[in-house]
Design an enzyme around this catalytic site. Structure first.
Site, PDB file in Angstrom:
ATOM      1  N   ILE A  87       0.711  -1.207  -0.021  1.00  0.00           N
ATOM      2  CA  ILE A  87      -0.179   0.151   0.153  1.00  0.00           C
ATOM      3  C   ILE A  87       0.860   1.288   0.042  1.00  0.00           C
ATOM      4  O   ILE A  87       0.711   2.195  -0.737  1.00  0.00           O
ATOM      5  CB  ILE A  87      -1.052  -0.089   1.159  1.00  0.00           C
ATOM      6  N   SER A  88       2.046   1.516   0.871  1.00  0.00           N
ATOM      7  CA  SER A  88       2.608   2.633   0.916  1.00  0.00           C
ATOM      8  C   SER A  88       4.043   2.395   1.658  1.00  0.00           C
ATOM      9  O   SER A  88       4.091   1.291   2.517  1.00  0.00           O
ATOM     10  CB  SER A  88       1.722   3.709   1.708  1.00  0.00           C
ATOM     11  N   GLY A  91       6.879   3.909   4.346  1.00  0.00           N
ATOM     12  CA  GLY A  91       7.303   5.113   5.267  1.00  0.00           C
ATOM     13  C   GLY A  91       8.466   5.055   5.727  1.00  0.00           C
ATOM     14  O   GLY A  91       9.417   4.103   5.339  1.00  0.00           O
ATOM     15  N   ALA A 132       6.838  -0.486   5.816  1.00  0.00           N
ATOM     16  CA  ALA A 132       5.849  -0.454   4.775  1.00  0.00           C
ATOM     17  C   ALA A 132       4.557  -1.029   5.266  1.00  0.00           C
ATOM     18  O   ALA A 132       4.393  -1.732   6.397  1.00  0.00           O
ATOM     19  CB  ALA A 132       6.537  -1.370   3.670  1.00  0.00           C
ATOM     20  N   ASP A 150       2.274  14.261  15.399  1.00  0.00           N
ATOM     21  CA  ASP A 150       2.682  13.950  13.719  1.00  0.00           C
ATOM     22  C   ASP A 150       1.274  14.235  13.017  1.00  0.00           C
ATOM     23  O   ASP A 150       1.244  13.456  12.099  1.00  0.00           O
ATOM     24  CB  ASP A 150       3.406  12.650  13.502  1.00  0.00           C
TER      25      ASP A 150
END
Length: 1570
Positions: free
Chosen positions: A380-381, A383, A387, A497
Site C-alpha cells: 500500500i505505502s 514510510g 511499509a 505528527d
C-alpha cells in the site's frame, strides 16, 4: 459575626432568607483553635453557604455535568466572581455528576457552580436532588445502578469539579489554605502518602517493568502511573481536595472496568493489583480530608429535605423505626450476592451445544495471530520505519492493512518503546475517527501491526491531485479530525505528527486518523485540572526536548525545545486547515532551519481577491497558529475549537451521517490506487534480509504480540459462521457458482454471513420482502454498530429493496450490467470487510457472452461471468459493487463490433455508484427489456447531497415506478398523433440536480392517441421501446417522428411513480441536469437509410438548438412547440452563457447541457450527469482559438462521459473572442469537435478545479492562469458581435456573427470559411485531418492550457501510427505574433486512456482537469500514478472506398476563402482536395465520418460501399449507395442548431470519397507522394 464573613456575604444576592438564617453559621459550635487557623472565620474552611442548594446543580439532564463541557469560555471565565458561595457542593454519587460517564468524555465535566438558582429558598431542594435523595435514602439498594455499577463514597458534600464561574486565584487560595490546615493537622498522613506514591511510580513505571503483551492493558498501566504521578505533584503543590480524590478513584475504577471489558489477557490481574495499591495509598488522606471538609449543617439540611421527599413519595411508611433499621442495613439478607451470582449463572447458556460453541470460540480467540494467518496482496505505502501492505486473513477472508516495521531499524534508532506506544494507542482507541488495530505480532525480522484497511487513500494524495479543497469538504474533514483529536487528548494522547498524510479517507468518505508512531501518552483529562495553572502545566507536559514530527507541521514550542503538550496538535491542525483551503502549507523553506525560522517569526500569507478564504476560516487558522501555546485555540480543550464560528452550522453529533462529497470509487476489493506507494523514497521490501537479528534483540520485543478485542470478536464470529456452512474449494475465477441451497435452519446463518462478509448470495435471497433480506439488513446494522470498520458490503442500507413492485428492468444504456464479477465461492471473504454490496444480475435471452468477452482488450480474471442461458436469473451473480462503481472504465472499448452487442431482450440490473443511493434491483418482465425508471430511489438518496452522487460513473436519475403498462401503439392520421407531450424537471430530493422526464400534457379528443388509450397526465417511459427519461425534449420528439406512421408509447400513471409535486425551486438557476447515456442498437444504423429527408435535415441541424425555434419546422407534424416553454430548457437566466441554447443529444454525453452557471455551485460535475456550463474565468478568457465544438461519436461508445471543460466556454455571447489561427481545418469550423470515448479505465488526467465550483487556489492553476493572460491581450481587440437570433440573418453575416461565439459555432454554417487572421503573416501550415473516429474531447484545437507562444512537442512516430491503421497525422502549426510556432493537435485525436509517449497526452489531461470537480479529478488523476491505466483502445478507422485509394482530408482555407490549399500529401495515392467552390463538410454520424459535398448540391451517388474492419464496423450496409446526405440550406438550420447526430446511420464508405470522385466535372487526381 466576623468581618470576613460579612465581606464574603456582601456579594450574595439572596433577598428572601428566613429570619435569622444568615446568622446560623456563627452560632454553630466551633473550637477556638480552629478559628485561629482560618483567620477569624468560624468555619474550618473559607466562608461557606448555609445550604448547598444555591449551588449550580443541573435541574435537568441537559444541565448535568455529563452533558456540559467545562471548556466553554462562556461558563469558564477566569475573571473574578462573587465569593459568597464559598463552598461548592454536590452529592457524592449524584447520577448526573459526570463520573459514571466514560472518563474520556469527561471533557464533559461538572458544571457545579455557585451562581444559579439563587432565587430559591436556602433549603428547597431541586427536582434532581429530590430524585436522587429519595433513591438514596428510600431504598436499601445502592445508587450505583444508573452508573453502570460504579460505586462512590456514600456522601460527597462537595462537587466534583471546578465551579465554572469561580476565579482560579480565589479557588486556588481556598485549596491551598485547606491543604495547609490538612498538613498541619495530619502531617504524617501527607508525608506517608507522598512517599508511597513516589515508590509506587518508581517501581511500576513502564520503563521499569516489561511492557505488557496486551495493548489495552499496557495503555491502562501507563495511565495508572500517570495518575499516581499527578497525585504526587498535586500533593506537593498543596492542590489536593476531596473532589480530586473522588475523581482519581472514579478514573481508576473506569480504567479497571476497561481492562476487564476489553482484554482477555491474564495480565488483567497485574493491572488490578496496581489499582488496588494506588487506592490503598490514597485512602487514608482522602478520608481525613473529607472529614476536615465535612459540613454537618449542610448534611443535616440535606437529610431533612430527603426525609420529607421520601415521606411525600410514600417511600417511607408510617413505621419510622423499621425504616431506620432497614436504612442501617440491619435487616439485610446476608447472602444476596450469592443468590445473584447463581441467578446469573442459570441465566446463561444451559444447552451443551451452546457451551461447546462458546468454549470453541474462546479457544479460537486465544489462538495467537501470526504471519501465516495472512496472505499479502500488495504494497500500500512505504514510510520511514516500514511499509504497509494490504493483506487478507486466510480464515475469515477479511482484508486488513498490515504495517511491518523492521526490528533492526527500531533497535538502531532506539525506537522500540515508540513501537509499543503506537501499538497500545491503536489497540486501546475505539473511536469512529481513529483507525483501529486488530492484532500485532512479531516475525523474525519485523514487528507487524494489523489494522483496518481504509480504502480511500490519504488527504495528502487528494490534495496533490486536486489542489485546494472546497470549503465544505475541508470543514467536514477538519471537524472529523477535531473529534478524533478530542478523543485522544481526553486519554492523554498527544499525536505529535498530525498532517494530511495521516488522515485517511474511508470508503464512505469520512476521516480516520492513523500513524501514532511519534505519539506520546500523557495524563488523561481530569475535570479538576481545569484551572489556569494546570492549563499552563498541560502545555508543558513533556520536557524531553525532542524535535520530532514533519517539519512543516511542527509547533514553535517544539522547535524552541521548550516543554510541549497537547497544543502542538492544535498548531498542526491550523496548518492542515490552511493546506486544505489554500492547497499548500503556510510556511516552507529549502531547509528545515529556514522553515523553522519562518514558523517562529513570519506572518501567515493569505490568498487575496477571488481566492481569499472565508473570514471565519481565516480567523480559525489564525487562532490555531498562535505562537504562544497558552493562548492557542484548543489549549483549554477541543471545545474551544468546536464552538468557533467556522463551525456555526455544523452538527457535531451527526458528522458520520453526513453525506461525504468525495467517495472513493474502487476498481476491485484489492484496489490501492488511492495510495502513493512512495517507493521512490523508501524501500523496505528486502531490507536486512541477510541478517538474523533474533539473537540480539531486546527481550521486550517478544512482548509485542497481542490481539485486540475487536479482532477476537470478528474472528470468533467468522469461525462460528463457518461452522454452519461448509466451505467449497476456490474455483477458477468466473467459473464457480454457488447453487441455491435448500431452505433450512442454516439459511438464517447464511443470510447473516452474507451481510457480514459479502459471500455470494443465493438468488432467492434477493426476492423483495423475503425474510432473508430483512435478516441481511439486521445483520448489517449489528455489524456496523459492533465494528470500528464496517464492511463495504454492510455500508449500504438496502432501503429500496423491500418493495418488489419497485423493481423494474433497467435500460440498456447502463453499460455497467455488462461487467460481472464471478460469484464468490463460500470460502470467499466472510469477514472480507471489502464485502461487496451484493448485487444480483440477470441476463436475458439472446445475450451472448461474446460481446462481453470482447468488451475489454484484456479482460481481468474474474471480470467476466458466463451468462445465464435462460431469461430468469437462475445463475446468481454477486457483483462487486466496487467494480460497478467504475464499470464504465472497464467495458465496451472502442473496437467492440456493434453486431456483437447483446440485444435488449433481457433486463439487466442498474447499479448506482452512489454509496447510499440505489442498490440492487431484480428486473421485472418488461416488454421492452429496459425501463428508464428502473432505479428505485431510497428516501435517503432522494434527500442526499448530490455532490458525492455526481461523482458516480453511472447513475440512473429516475424515480421508482411501481408498474409499467404495456405499450400503446398510436397510428398517425394525417400529420398528427393527437397528443402533446411536455418535459418536466424532476429534482433529486432537496438537491439542485434534476433529471428530465416527459409527461403526456394533452390528448386531443377523438384523436389517434385517445383511441389508442393514451391518457393525459401519464408519464412517458418508453418510445418505441427506447427509454426516454433523461432525454431532452427535442430528442423525444425526434424519436417519435422517426417511427413513421406508427409509434409505440409506454406510459405509467403519474401517481404510480415516486415523483412528488412540490413548489418551484427558488434556486432553479443553480440546477444541474442529470443526463443519461444512450446507445442505439445496431438495427438503427441500417434502417436509418430509409428515413425521410426530414430526418436527414434534423441530422444536419447544428449543435445547439435554439429553444424558441428548435423544432419550428416540425410544428405541423406534432404539437410540440407549445411544450417548449415549459420544458426544462426554457427560461434560463440571462447570465448563463448558454441562455436560449439547448444541447441536443450529444451534448449530454459531453456534459455540456445548459444549466447552472452559478459560480457558487460547488457540486462536482458528474461524468454521468451533465456538467453545468460554467462561466469561463476571466483570467482564462482569450485563449486563442477557442476550443472547437464538440461532436459526438457513436452513442454506443459513450458509457463514460467527460464533461466539457469550463475553460472551453465563453463567458457570454457578447464578449469578443479572437479568430482562430490560420492552420485551421475545414471540418472544425472554429468549434470543438469533441468525441466522448468509452473509457476502459479512468483516464489518466490531472485537472484543476473549476473556478465556478471553488476559487482555484492550487499553485499549478495560478501559473496556468498567469500564462494564459498572455492570450487575453490578443482577444481584446478582436471583433466580436452580438449573436443574432432572427432567421433573416444571411449566411455570411451569420458566420461573421459567430466568430465571437466560437464555442457555439455550427459546422454546417461555416463550412470551411475560416477568416484570415490579420497581422499574422507567418507562412500557413497545411493541416491534415485524420479520418475515422475522433476520440478525445480534449485534444482538439489549441490546448487551453498552452500559452499563446508555446509550441507543442513533436508527435512521435508511434503516435502517428494508430493501432487501427489510421492515417499518419501531422498537427498543424500556427505562428503567434511572437514568431513562435504553436502546434495544434486538431486532427490527431486520441482515446483518453491510450498512453501516449509525447507531450500531447499531458496537455490533454491538463485541459480535462477543469471539466470535473475536485472530487472527480482525484478519481482520474490517481490512476495515472498508480500504473493502472486501462488497455489502450483502437480508434475506428474508415477504410478507403477502393484498394489503393486514400481518403480525402478536408483542408483549411487561407486568406482566400474561395479556394482550397493543396493538402499535405499523406501517401502517393492521396487525391487532391476538390478545388473551386467545392467544399467538404465533415460530419460524424454513428461512429462514421461523413464527407458531404457543398451545401446546395447533393453528392454524386458514385460511392461504392465497403464495410469497415470486421472487429470495428457494424454489419455490412445494405443502404443505397447514394446515402450521402446534402447539407441543408442555412434557412433550415436555426442559428443555434446542430446535426442531430445519431438519428441516421450511414455506411462507412460514404465517409470516404474515393479517389477520382467527380463532382460537376471537378476531378481530384492523386497528388504525388511526399
Amino acid at each position: 459575626m466576623s468581618d470576613s464573613l460579612w465581606t464574603a456575604l456582601s456579594n450574595f444576592s439572596m433577598p428572601s432568607f428566613p429570619g435569622g438564617s444568615m446568622f446560623r453559621r456563627t452560632k454553630s459550635c466551633r473550637t477556638s483553635n480552629r478559628k485561629s487557623l482560618i483567620l477569624t472565620s468560624t468555619s474550618p474552611t473559607l466562608p461557606r453557604p448555609h445550604s448547598p442548594l444555591p449551588g449550580h446543580l443541573g435541574s435537568s439532564p441537559l444541565d448535568s455535568p455529563r452533558n456540559f463541557s467545562p471548556n466553554t469560555p462562556a461558563h469558564f471565565s477566569f475573571a473574578s466572581s462573587r465569593r459568597a458561595d464559598g463552598r461548592r457542593w454536590s452529592l457524592a454519587s449524584l447520577p448526573s455528576s459526570g463520573y459514571g460517564t466514560n472518563t474520556p468524555s469527561s471533557t464533559v465535566s461538572s458544571s457545579c457552580s455557585s451562581q444559579e438558582r439563587l432565587h430559591q429558598l436556602p433549603y428547597q431542594p431541586t427536582v434532581d436532588e429530590l430524585h436522587f435523595l429519595s433513591k438514596h435514602f428510600g431504598s436499601t439498594e445502592s445508587i450505583t445502578d444508573e452508573d453502570g455499577g460504579r460505586r462512590s463514597p456514600a456522601v460527597r458534600p462537595r462537587s466534583r469539579s471546578l465551579s465554572p464561574g469561580r476565579s482560579p486565584s480565589s479557588y486556588d487560595n481556598e485549596i491551598v489554605m485547606m491543604n495547609h490546615v490538612y498538613k498541619e493537622r495530619f502531617p504524617k498522613a501527607t508525608a506517608q502518602m507522598e512517599e508511597k506514591l513516589r515508590d509506587f511510580t518508581r517501581a511500576y513505571e513502564p520503563d521499569s517493568v516489561l511492557p505488557l503483551a496486551d495493548g489495552v492493558l499496557s495503555f491502562i498501566h501507563h495511565q495508572i502511573i500517570e495518575l499516581a504521578r499527578d497525585c504526587l505533584t498535586k500533593s506537593r503543590d498543596g492542590l489536593i481536595t476531596t473532589v480530586y480524590f473522588y475523581e482519581l478513584q472514579e478514573n481508576l475504577e473506569k480504567l479497571l472496568q476497561d481492562a476487564y471489558e476489553r482484554s482477555e489477557s491474564l495480565e488483567v490481574a497485574f493491572v488490578t493489583q496496581l489499582v488496588k495499591k494506588l487506592l490503598i495509598i490514597i485512602s487514608r488522606p482522602a478520608r481525613l480530608l473529607e472529614c476536615l471538609e465535612f459540613n454537618p449543617e449542610e448534611f443535616y439540611h440535606l437529610l431533612e429535605a430527603a426525609e420529607g421527599h421520601a415521606k411525600e413519595g410514600h417511600l417511607v411508611k408510617t413505621d419510622i423505626p423499621r425504616y431506620i433499621i432497614r436504612q442501617l442495613g440491619l435487616t439485610r439478607d446476608p447472602f444476596p450476592d450469592v443468590v445473584h451470582l447463581e441467578e446469573q449463572d442459570s441465566g446463561g447458556s444451559n444447552t451443551p451445544e451452546q457451551d461447546d460453541l462458546s468454549e470453541g470460540r474462546s479457544s479460537k480467540a486465544k489462538k495467537p495471530p501470526g504471519e501465516n494467518d495472512f496472505d499479502t496482496i500488495k504494497l500500500i505505502s512505504n514510510g520511514a520505519y516500514g511499509a504497509v501492505y494490504l493483506v487478507r486473513h486466510r480464515d475469515t477472508r477479511q482484508r486488513f492493512a498490515m504495517k511491518k516495521i523492521n526490528k533492526q531499524n527500531l533497535i538502531l534508532r532506539n525506537q522500540i518503546q515508540q513501537a509499543f506506544v503506537e501499538r497500545d494507542i491503536l489497540t486501546f482507541a475505539e473511536n469512529p475517527f481513529v483507525v483501529g488495530m486488530f492484532c500485532s505480532f512479531e516475525t523474525r525480522r519485523h514487528l507487524c501491526m494489523v489494522m483496518e484497511y481504509v480504502e480511500g487513500g490519504d488527504c495528502a494524495t487528494l490534495l496533490k491531485n486536486i489542489g485546494a479543497l472546497p470549503v465544505e469538504m475541508a470543514r467536514m474533514y477538519f471537524a472529523e479530525t477535531v473529534l478524533a483529536l478530542e478523543y485522544l487528548h481526553n486519554y492523554g494522547i498527544v499525536h505529535r505528527d498530525l498532517k494530511p498524510d495521516n488522515l485517511l479517507i474511508t470508503s464512505m468518505g469520512h476521516i480516520k486518523l492513523t500513524d501514532f508512531g511519534l505519539s506520546k501518552m500523557g495524563l488523561m483529562s481530569l475535570t479538576t485540572n481545569l484551572y489556569e495553572g494546570h492549563i499552563e502545566k498541560d502545555a508543558r507536559e513533556f520536557l524531553d526536548k525532542q524535535v520530532c514530527g514533519t517539519p512543516e507541521y511542527i509547533a514553535p514550542e517544539v522547535i524552541l525545545r521548550q516543554g510541549y503538550g497537547k497544543p502542538v496538535d492544535w498548531w498542526a491542525m491550523g496548518i492542515i486547515l490552511y493546506e486544505f483551503l489554500v492547497g499548500c502549507v503556510p510556511f516552507f523553506g529549502d531547509t528545515p532551519e529556514e522553515l523553522f525560522g519562518q514558523v517562529i517569526s513570519d506572518d501567515i500569507l493569505w490568498p487575496e481577491g477571488d481566492e481569499a478564504l472565508p473570514t471565519e476560516a481565516q480567523l480559525l487558522i489564525s487562532s490555531l497558529l498562535q505562537t504562544n501555546p497558552l493562548v492557542r485555540l484548543g489549549a483549554g480543550g477541543a471545545f474551544e475549537v468546536k464552538q468557533h464560528s467556522f463551525f456555526r452550522d455544523l452538527d457535531w453529533t451527526g458528522l458520520l451521517r453526513q453525506k461525504a462529497e468525495f467517495i472513493p470509487h474502487l476498481e476491485s476489493e484489492d484496489d490501492t490506487s488511492y495510495f502513493d506507494t512512495r517507493s521512490d523514497r523508501y524501500h523496505h521490501v528486502n531490507s536486512y534480509d541477510e541478517d538474523d537479528t533474533t539473537e540480539e534483540e531486546p527481550v521486550e520485543i517478544r512482548q509485542f504480540s497481542s490481539c485486540s478485542p475487536r479482532f477476537s470478536k470478528v474472528y470468533s464470529s467468522m469461525e462460528q459462521l463457518s461452522q454452519h456452512e461448509p466451505k467449497t474449494p476456490v474455483a477458477a475465477a468466473g467459473s464457480s457458482k454457488r447453487e441455491p441451497s435448500t431452505k433450512g435452519p442454516e439459511e438464517k446463518v447464511a443470510g447473516k454471513r452474507e451481510g457480514l462478509g459479502g459471500l455470494t448470495l443465493r438468488e432467492k435471497t434477493w426476492r423483495g420482502g423475503s425474510p432473508e433480506i430483512k435478516r441481511f439488513s439486521a445483520s448489517e446494522a449489528s455489524f456496523l454498530e459492533g465494528e470500528a470498520s464496517p464492511p463495504l458490503g454492510a455500508r449500504r442500507r438496502f432501503s429500496a429493496l423491500l418493495e418488489p413492485s419497485r423493481f423494474s428492468a433497467p435500460q440498456e444504456d447502463e453499460d455497467e450490467a455488462r461487467l460481472r464479477r464471478p460469484p464468490r465461492p463460500s470460502s470467499d471473504p466472510a469477514g472480507s470487510l471489502d464485502a461487496r454490496a451484493p448485487k444480483e444480475e440477470t441476463q436475458g435471452e439472446g445475450t451472448s457472452s461474446a460481446g462481453d468477452s470482447e468488451a475489454t482488450d484484456r479482460p481481468r480474471p474474474g471480470d467476466l461471468c458466463p451468462p445465464s442461458k435462460d431469461g430468469d436469473a437462475s445463475g446468481p451473480r454477486a457483483t462487486n459493487d466496487l467494480v460497478l462503481r467504475r464499470a464504465r472504465h472497464q467495458q465496451m472499448s472502442g473496437d467492440v463490433a456493434v453486431e456483437k452487442r447483446p440485444s435488449r431482450t433481457g433486463g439487466k440490473v442498474i447499479k448506482s455508484a452512489s454509496a447510499t443511493a440505489l442498490s440492487v434491483m431484480i428486473p421485472a418482465v418488461d416488454p421492452h427489456g429496459s425501463s428508464p425508471l428502473a432505479s428505485p430511489m431510497s428516501p435517503r438518496s432522494l434527500s442526499s447531497n448530490p455532490s458525492s452522487r455526481d461523482s458516480s460513473p453511472s447513475r440512473d436519475y429516475s424515480p421508482a415506478v411501481s408498474g409499467l403498462r404495456s405499450p400503446i401503439t398510436i397510428q398517425r392520421s394525417g400529420k398528427k398523433y393527437g397528443f402533446t407531450l411536455r418535459a418536466i424537471r424532476v429534482y433529486m430530493g432537496d438537491t439542485d440536480v434534476y433529471s428530465v422526464h416527459h409527461i403526456v400534457w394533452h390528448v386531443e379528443e377523438g384523436g389517434p392517441a385517445q383511441e389508442a388509450g393514451l391518457c393525459a397526465g401519464d408519464l412517458i417511459t418508453h418510445v418505441n421501446g427506447e427509454p426516454v427519461h433523461g432525454m431532452v425534449h427535442p430528442e423525444v420528439v425526434e424519436l417519435i417522428l422517426k417511427s413513421g406512421n406508427k409509434v409505440a408509447v409506454t406510459t405509467t400513471p403519474f401517481e404510480n411513480t415516486s415523483i412528488r409535486i412540490g413548489p418551484a425551486r427558488r434556486s432553479s438557476y443553480k440546477a444541474k441536469m442529470a443526463r443519461r447515456n444512450k446507445r442505439p442498437s445496431a438495427k438503427e444504423g441500417q434502417e436509418s437509410k430509409k428515413r425521410s429527408s426530414l430526418f436527414r435535415k434534423i441530422t444536419k441541424q447544428s449543435n445547439l438548438l435554439h429553444t424558441s425555434r428548435s423544432l419550428s419546422s416540425l410544428n405541423r407534424s406534432l404539437s410540440s412547440s407549445d411544450s417548449l416553454p415549459g420544458s426544462p430548457t426554457h427560461g434560463l437566466p440571462a447570465r448563463s452563457p448558454t441562455h436560449s441554447y439547448r444541447s441536443t443529444p450529444d451534448s449530454a454525453y459531453l456534459g455540456a447541457s445548459s444549466q447552472s452557471s452559478s459560480p457558487a455551485s460547488s457540486t462536482p460535475n458528474s461524468p454521468a450527469s451533465s456538467a453545468s456550463h460554467h462561466i469561463r474565468p476571466s483570467t482564462l478568457h482569450g485563449l486563442s482559438p477557442k476550443l472547437h465544438r464538440q461532436y459526438r461519436s457513436a452513442r454506443c461508445k459513450s458509457a463514460g462521459n467527460i464533461p466539457l471543460s469550463p475553460l472551453a466556454h465563453t463567458p457570454s455571447p457578447t464578449q469578443a473572442s479572437p479568430p482562430p489561427l490560420p492552420g485551421h481545418t475545414v471540418g472544425s469550423s472554429h468549434t470543438t469537435q469533441s468525441f466522448p470515448a468509452k473509457l476502459h479505465s479512468s483516464p489518466p488526467v490531472v485537472r484543476p478545479r473549476p473556478k465556478s465550483a471553488e476559487p482555484p487556489r492550487s499553485p499549478l492553476l495560478k501559473r496556468v492562469q498567469s500564462a494564459e493572460k498572455l492570450g487575453a491581450s490578443l482577444s481584446a481587440d478582436k471583433k466580436g458581435a452580438l449573436r443574432k437570433h432572427s432567421l433573416e440573418v444571411g449566411h455570411p453575416d451569420f458566420r461573421k456573427d459567430f466568430h465571437g461565439e466560437l464555442a457555439l459555432h455550427s459546422l454546417a454554417e461555416s463550412d470551411g470559411e475560416t477568416p484570415p487572421v490579420e497581422g499574422l503573416g507567418a507562412p500557413r501550415q497545411v493541416a491534415v485531418r485524420r479520418l475515422g473516429r475522433q476520440e478525445s474531447p480534449l485534444s482538439l484545437g489549441a490546448d487551453p492550457l498552452l500559452p499563446e507562444g508555446a509550441s507543442r512537442p513533436p508527435v512521435s512516430s508511434k503516435e502517428k501510427e494508430s493501432p487501427g491503421g489510421a492515417e499518419a497525422c501531422t498537427p498543424p502549426r500556427a505562428t503567434t505574433p511572437g514568431g513562435r510556432t504553436l502546434e495544434r493537435d486538431v486532427g490527431c485525436t486520441r482515446h483518453q486512456s491510450v498512453q501516449t509517449e509525447d507531450g500531447t497526452g499531458g496537455m490533454a489531461r491538463a485541459v480535462a482537469k477543469a471539466a470535473l470537480s475536485p472530487v472527480q479529478e482525484h478519481e482520474t488523476g490517481r490512476r495515472s500514478s498508480s500504473g493502472e491505466a486501462g488497455t489502450p483502445l483502437v480508434p475506428i478507422v474508415v477504410e478507403p472506398a477502393r484498394p489503393g485509394a486514400k481518403a480525402v482530408v478536408p483542408q483549411p482555407l487561407g486568406a482566400d476563402s474561395k479556394g482550397l490549399q493543396e493538402p499535405a500529401p499523406l501517401a502517393p495515392s492521396v487525391p487532391e482536395a476538390p478545388r473551386g467552390r467545392e467544399r467538404w463538410v465533415l460530419e460524424v454520424v454513428e461512429e462514421r465520418t461523413t464527407l458531404s459535398g457543398p451545401r446546395s448540391k447533393p453528392a454524386s451517388p458514385k460511392l461504392s460501399p465497403e464495410p469497415q474492419t470486421p472487429s470495428l464496423a457494424p454489419a455490412k450496409c445494405s443502404a443505397p449507395s447514394s446515402a450521402v446526405t446534402p447539407v441543408p440550406p442555412a434557412s433550415l438550420l436555426g442559428s443555434g442548431t446542430k446535426p442531430q447526430v445519431g438519428l441516421t446511420s450511414r455506411c462507412p464508405a460514404e465517409a470516404v470519397p474515393p479517389a477520382g470522385l467527380t463532382k460537376k466535372g471537378v476531378s481530384s487526381p492523386a497528388p504525388p507522394g511526399p
